[in-house]
Structure formats: C-alpha cells, structure tokens
Motif scaffolding. Sequence first.
Motif, PDB file in Angstrom:
ATOM      1  N   ALA A  12       3.055  22.018 -60.570  1.00  0.00           N
ATOM      2  CA  ALA A  12       4.116  22.918 -60.141  1.00  0.00           C
ATOM      3  C   ALA A  12       5.153  23.325 -60.970  1.00  0.00           C
ATOM      4  O   ALA A  12       5.689  22.290 -61.633  1.00  0.00           O
ATOM      5  CB  ALA A  12       4.364  22.413 -58.812  1.00  0.00           C
ATOM      6  N   CYS A  23      -3.734  34.711 -57.935  1.00  0.00           N
ATOM      7  CA  CYS A  23      -2.265  34.777 -58.468  1.00  0.00           C
ATOM      8  C   CYS A  23      -2.248  36.300 -58.743  1.00  0.00           C
ATOM      9  O   CYS A  23      -3.078  36.979 -58.346  1.00  0.00           O
ATOM     10  CB  CYS A  23      -1.906  33.917 -59.490  1.00  0.00           C
ATOM     11  N   PHE A  81      -1.184  26.248 -60.892  1.00  0.00           N
ATOM     12  CA  PHE A  81      -0.147  26.706 -60.360  1.00  0.00           C
ATOM     13  C   PHE A  81       0.164  28.035 -61.108  1.00  0.00           C
ATOM     14  O   PHE A  81       0.272  28.109 -62.409  1.00  0.00           O
ATOM     15  CB  PHE A  81       0.913  25.749 -60.313  1.00  0.00           C
ATOM     16  N   ASN A 136      -4.229  29.258 -51.330  1.00  0.00           N
ATOM     17  CA  ASN A 136      -4.208  28.522 -52.177  1.00  0.00           C
ATOM     18  C   ASN A 136      -4.244  26.939 -51.742  1.00  0.00           C
ATOM     19  O   ASN A 136      -3.243  26.190 -52.079  1.00  0.00           O
ATOM     20  CB  ASN A 136      -3.050  28.621 -53.499  1.00  0.00           C
ATOM     21  N   TYR A 137      -4.901  26.706 -51.105  1.00  0.00           N
ATOM     22  CA  TYR A 137      -5.104  25.213 -50.570  1.00  0.00           C
ATOM     23  C   TYR A 137      -6.183  24.381 -51.197  1.00  0.00           C
ATOM     24  O   TYR A 137      -7.364  24.707 -51.245  1.00  0.00           O
ATOM     25  CB  TYR A 137      -5.519  25.391 -48.771  1.00  0.00           C
ATOM     26  N   GLN A 171      -3.494  19.865 -54.596  1.00  0.00           N
ATOM     27  CA  GLN A 171      -2.360  20.751 -54.627  1.00  0.00           C
ATOM     28  C   GLN A 171      -1.199  19.975 -54.971  1.00  0.00           C
ATOM     29  O   GLN A 171      -0.832  19.054 -54.410  1.00  0.00           O
ATOM     30  CB  GLN A 171      -2.424  21.717 -53.423  1.00  0.00           C
ATOM     31  N   THR A 177       4.569  16.310 -54.055  1.00  0.00           N
ATOM     32  CA  THR A 177       5.264  17.024 -52.858  1.00  0.00           C
ATOM     33  C   THR A 177       6.680  17.402 -53.321  1.00  0.00           C
ATOM     34  O   THR A 177       7.253  16.399 -53.878  1.00  0.00           O
ATOM     35  CB  THR A 177       4.937  16.767 -51.642  1.00  0.00           C
ATOM     36  N   THR A 198       2.248  20.435 -53.650  1.00  0.00           N
ATOM     37  CA  THR A 198       2.963  21.142 -52.550  1.00  0.00           C
ATOM     38  C   THR A 198       4.414  21.421 -52.777  1.00  0.00           C
ATOM     39  O   THR A 198       5.168  20.340 -52.949  1.00  0.00           O
ATOM     40  CB  THR A 198       2.704  20.349 -51.062  1.00  0.00           C
ATOM     41  N   ARG A 240       6.659  27.873 -48.762  1.00  0.00           N
ATOM     42  CA  ARG A 240       5.520  26.895 -49.334  1.00  0.00           C
ATOM     43  C   ARG A 240       4.437  27.505 -49.954  1.00  0.00           C
ATOM     44  O   ARG A 240       4.408  28.938 -49.819  1.00  0.00           O
ATOM     45  CB  ARG A 240       5.049  26.218 -48.180  1.00  0.00           C
ATOM     46  N   ASN A 241       3.614  26.752 -50.698  1.00  0.00           N
ATOM     47  CA  ASN A 241       2.475  27.455 -51.303  1.00  0.00           C
ATOM     48  C   ASN A 241       1.597  28.038 -50.372  1.00  0.00           C
ATOM     49  O   ASN A 241       1.487  27.786 -49.072  1.00  0.00           O
ATOM     50  CB  ASN A 241       1.494  26.132 -51.630  1.00  0.00           C
TER      51      ASN A 241
END
Length: 683
Positions: free
Chosen positions: A486, A403, A445, A668-669, A673, A531, A675, A663-664
């Motif tokens: 998120a 970040c 996040f 940052n996978y 997560q 998601t 999404t 998307r993300n």
Amino acid sequence: MTMSKNLVGFLGLARLVAATAAAEPVVLFEDGFGALPSGSLGSVVGAHAEYHYLPEVGAKGNWFISTFSSGALSQLAWRIARHDGQPVLLQTYESKLPHSHPMVVGGDVLWRDYTVTVRFVPEADKGRCGVVFRYRNDRCNYFFGLEGQRAVLKMVRHESDFHKPFEKMLASEDFQWKRGQEMSVEITVAGNRIEATLNSELKLHAEDSTYPQGKIGLVSDGPARFHSARVTAGAAEAARVAAARAKIEAEEQALQAANPKAVLWKKFTTEGYGVGRNLRFGDLDGDGQMDILIGQVVHHGPKDANSELGCLTAVNLDGKVLWRIGEPDAWKDNLSNDVAFQIHDLDGDGHNEVVYCMNMELVVADGKTGKTIRKIPTPSTPTNTPAPRNRFPRILGDSLFFCDFRGLGRAGDLVLKDRYNSLWAYNDKLEPLWQAQCNTGHYPFAFDVDGDGKDELFIGYSCFDHVGKQLWSLDGTLKDHADGVAMVKFSPDPKAEPTLMIAASDEGMLFIDSRGKILKHHRLGHVQNPTVADFRPDLPGLETISINFWGNQGIVHCFDATGNLYHDFEPCQHGSMMLPVNWTGQPPEFWILSPNVEDGGMLDGWGRRVFRFPADGHPDMCYAVLDLTGDCRDEIVVWNPNEVWIYTQSDNPKKGRLYKPNRNPLFNYSNYQATVSLPGWSE
C-alpha cells in the motif's frame, strides 16, 4: 509500653514477607502429557490458516504449536505417544531451517522470576534441542539445551539478515552425550540473572535483561521425546502474576462494557454452494442494497498452484439466490489462495458488472443477471512460467485489480495477474493496454504519485507507470514475495510524501519512498496481512498493524506513522486478515483477530481486547467488515461454508456526525490486500 498501630502494621507486614519467602515454591505449571489422547497435537492446516480461524491451531491441553512450515510433516510433528508405558510428547520432524524451529509453548507471558524443569531425550544430534524460557514469541526468547556436543545458553532475537537469526551466546560448554540419553534441565531466572543446570552436573550462568518475562517452550530441530515440564515460583511471584492478570482482565472488561454489543441482524444458509474466505460485496441488482457473490474454487493442483473459479452464486443479504454461473459442489469449499473475480462498475454506467476468470476466459457479466456481456481468452501462459504453474496453455487468473491508467477519473482499467510472474493491463472493453513481468507477489495497489491524474501501479517490489514502464524495482535486492502492498500518506502533514508499505513475507516489514529507496526494513519473520488506520489517536498520523504466519505464525507487530515498531505481542498461533473496524462511530478504529468467542474479538492499537463476540453458536471461520445498514459504522459478516451471519451494533442506527473512514474500494477485494482506512467523517 504499647506499640503504635503503624509499628504493629509494619511488623505484621515483615512477618508476612518472611513467611512468604520461607514458603514452599508455588507450582505454576506442570505437565507429564498424560491428560492428552495419543496422536498429533496439530493438523495439516496449511495456507488455509492464513486468513481463516481454524480450531485445529488452538491449544491442546497446556500447549500451543508455535511454529510450523508449509510441509505436512512439520504441521504434524508434535505427537502424544507412550514410551515404556509412560506418556511422552514426541517431536518427529527433522527441521533444517535456521530461522524457525519446531516449538510448543505454554504458560503465561506475565511470568518473570521462576524455575522451569524439563526432562527430555534427544534422538538426533543436529540442530538444537531443549527449552525456551521468558518466551516473548518464537523468534524472541532465551534457549538452554543442546546444540551438537555442546550445552548452550543463548538469547534469540529476530534476524540480522534474511534467514540469519540474531543469536547472542550467553554461555556454553562442551557436553558429551549420546542419542537416546535422558536429559534433565533446570533453569532459574530472577531479574537479569539466569542459572541453567544440565543433568545436575553442568551449570551455566549469565546476566541478560533483554527479556524480563515470558512463557516457556519445548523446542527440537530433530526427533526427540519430552517426558515432563514443571514451572515453580515463589509465592510472591505467583501473587504478582495473579494480580497483574486480574488487572488486565478488569481493564479489558471495562473497555468491552463501554463499546456497543453485537446484535444479530441477518443470517442465512449457504450449504452446498458456500466456501471459505472467498466472498465479494456489492450492489448487483441495483436496488441500493449490498449483495454477496460467493465463489467456489477448483484446485487443479498440485495444491493451489493452478486454481480457478468453479461456481459463482449471487445472493442478497437475506440469502435469496439471484443467479448462478457453474455448478455448485459442496466439496469445493476449501480455499487457500485468491482467484480472479470482482464486483465493479467497469464501464461507468452506474450499474455493477461482475468480472471474473473461468475456463481460461476473462469475462464481464451483467451484475443483475450474470449474463455475459463480453469475454476474451486469458493470456497465453508465458514461456518462462516455472513449473508447476505452466500446466495450462493460458493462465487461469490469480487475481483482478481495478485502477485508472488512462486518466478517466474512475477505475476503468484492470490488471490481471498470474502466480507470481506476469501481469496484463486492459481497458474497460477488455482491450489490452500493456503487459509486464516482475516478482508480482500477491496483490497490487494503485496511487497517483506524480499527480497527473493517472495511476502508478505498485506490485510486488516494483513500480510501473500508467503505460507499463517499470519506474523502479527491488527484485534484485529483496527475496521472497510481497504479501500486502500500500502507498499511504501516513503523516498528518499535508506536505508529507506518501510512503510505500510492504508486508514482505520472510523479508519482514518494509517502508519505502516513492522512488524505491528503502527507508525502514524490519526483519520480523513472515509478515503479512497488514492494515493501516488510526488505531492510536494519541499518536500523530496513521498506524500499521500486521500479523506473521509461516514459521512464526500469530506474532502481531504495530508500527507508527514513521515506520517504527511501537508494540508487538503474540495473541494467537494462526493468521488473520487484520481488517480495521469502525465500530463506535468515533476514532480509534479497532481490528479483529477472529470471530471466535474465546480466542478472537476486536483489539485496539495497544493490543487490548475491547470486544468479544457473543457465545451464540455463530460461525467463526471467516469474517468481513463493511457498512451494510448505512449509519457509517461497520457491520461484521461472519461465515463458514454452510452459513452466513451478520452483526450490527446494539445502538444501531446511530445519529449525528460519525467517523466515516475511506477504505480500499470493495471492487479491489482480496485475501492478500493491504487494507487502508483513511480518516473521514459523515456530513
């Protein structure tokens, strides 16, 4: 005198209705458990089934195991055996959970008016033992059976508080019985009327319209054996169910026909160095094409409490090995958690690095060669780290997140966390910025809430500013841990504030404002893998879709932009990553349940299966979606530890102005997560 055609038709219909009413009941479902081999219905799948498709969690004969907890005995509880030479279904586990009960289910969710008859023998007098009917999911159903020395008929619906299920007693009566005594129940549902009989002597009646339809299930909190189950209905009901099922299948087939088919684009083998859902995607060698980084894992135990990378293998999309760190081991392909590694241009020079933890070191390596650029020891294990996660003097690294804490205009800072208590922030030279502790949950996040050009960090149930000051925390309010987090602007109104969405494990689903005030709290079981995307263009803003796991796996919940639940259903009995898919180049986006031919496919925001994978022998354990060919639409990567297949659309490449969601970032996978897929278009 001759009768009119209308009158003849009416009399014919009347005779048909009368004949139908007088006909013998139709058997919808019948099982005496003789068709299955002896042994357990389930396997010890554990956390592996949270984001992998495993055939072990599928149907066994007529039945699905609808609930299990983390213990091995819970997952092996249901077994086919013989009693006095006759086949029986045993429940062998003693469960003490108030909010989740050992259960197998069968039948059709479309059943409405029917009679279910079950013979069973309770071997314990604690908890409940009996039959569920009009089953919507294992948290929403009717139950009839025994609880102690009482026969009870009740409606069950989610929770009123943490692990406190909402249960409405519809009828009950004392009933004295002994362990090992055979029970026979018969339940008839017609409209809102319920009639339940136990051993032909005790009868309970009730009226309730909470659940108008649903499957049946067998449930027992303690050891019990079930001898038979049978469901019958009138011919009219059987015909209605068949017609309704045919209509659904026809609708889904039409939707599937309207979407591009999947065409195999590439495939290659990974035998010996492959793994489950532990791949990262990014351009490693600078040729402008995506590459794949495969991370095998070492579990030092117990289970996955202390895990780290054992081997990193970089390959291109043709399967050519670019470089490797560590030694591959075909027995290290099991994955049930995150470990710390990512592909990212950390220093902003236009070339990707690989950042990872191995051997208690935090390493930055050249993406093209894998050679170390710089490294530091991982942080010392905090003294308050609970056992067994305190076995090593330094943390092994649970996950990495990038970040912008310093206002660089790029994600040049990183967060390293452990399981599940502490986090450390570093700059791009691996110099420490700050550290903190909280209930970290699985994966953070970042969002610049105050607009100062520097990210706030949302991790677990807490929010930190760019210098590590905790702005607020709900750790004292909420239990369990955050699975997916998120901060999103759900509303299309440009003046609307962002909302924090948390899939909070056993706390359910939460929507929270930027100051930490809970706006919506849905107690829906163990919610995870959320998601966010435009799944329903007919609704304003963005929708959130999640799936449940521990204790109530496979329940899907759909929320609108205001955080209200608009749909729920139970398409499977496993977890899933719930990744959005831009398959057509136009909204709406779809989401994938799994790559399995029968049980998986893409679904839309209404829960309709709009795409099925081809029956071509592809691996179906894992999947990922991302644009690999460059036409804005997603390719689908499916794999297992031995091979990788990549699908694209049958009409690829597609020209023109196409939907291109934001998307993300791939750097940052995570398996945990949340999404987020924000609407966008190609030029």
